[in-house]
Design an enzyme around this catalytic site. Structure first.
Site: not given
Length: 167
Positions: A38, A97
């Site tokens: 994103d 992540y």
């Protein structure tokens, strides 16, 4: 990581650098990343692949050339030859992540691009307890994508670790 001209994305900028160096068109190269990111997300270790009809004798010169034409905030950390059946997205076995929360009344300006600012007190012990519920295999049908053959991929994914670390 998605091809988009305005606003320019990392994939678009890396693709432009590759077309400049290889003299091949964007569609010929077929630049693919391991996964989308994103806006505002930093991908340290994002894997990508592309194809050329020719072989590079010196990957070091390709590596240096790419970083030479890329803007200073985008870097290619490694270049390697791979087997023809390698696919950056479908060959990935695991991904890691890191989500960072800067938890203080005033945001550190040096962390502004790399952490979410949350000024209110967080309960780290409760967050660690909640993190345990994410460990294991889960159905991510809401995020499903189609495989290369057009068939649905298996929506089950396993989360191996979920650490909440106070820095």
């Amino acid at each position: 990581w998605q091809y988009q001209i305005k606003p320019a994305t990392v994939q678009c900028i890396v693709g432009d650098a590759l077309t400049k160096i290889t003299k091949l068109g964007r569609k010929e190269l077929g630049l693919v990343g391991a996964s989308r990111t994103d806006a505002g997300v930093h991908a340290w270790g994002q894997v990508a692949h592309f194809t050329t009809p020719f072989f590079f004798d010196q990957l070091e010169s390709l590596h240096a050339g790419l970083n030479g034409v890329l803007p200073p905030d985008i870097r290619v950390r490694e270049v390697a030859a791979v087997k023809t059946d390698f696919h950056a997205r479908y060959s990935a076995l695991k991904k890691t992540y890191h989500y960072k929360i800067y938890n203080d009344a005033i945001m550190d300006p040096f962390q502004n691009l790399y952490a979410y600012h949350f000024a209110h007190k967080l309960n780290i012990d409760v967050m660690r307890q909640a993190a345990k519920y994410f460990i294991g295999q889960h159905d991510f049908s809401a995020f499903i994508t189609m495989s290369r053959g057009g068939l649905p991929t298996d929506p089950r994914r396993e989360i191996f670790r979920f650490d909440v670390v106070k820095m």
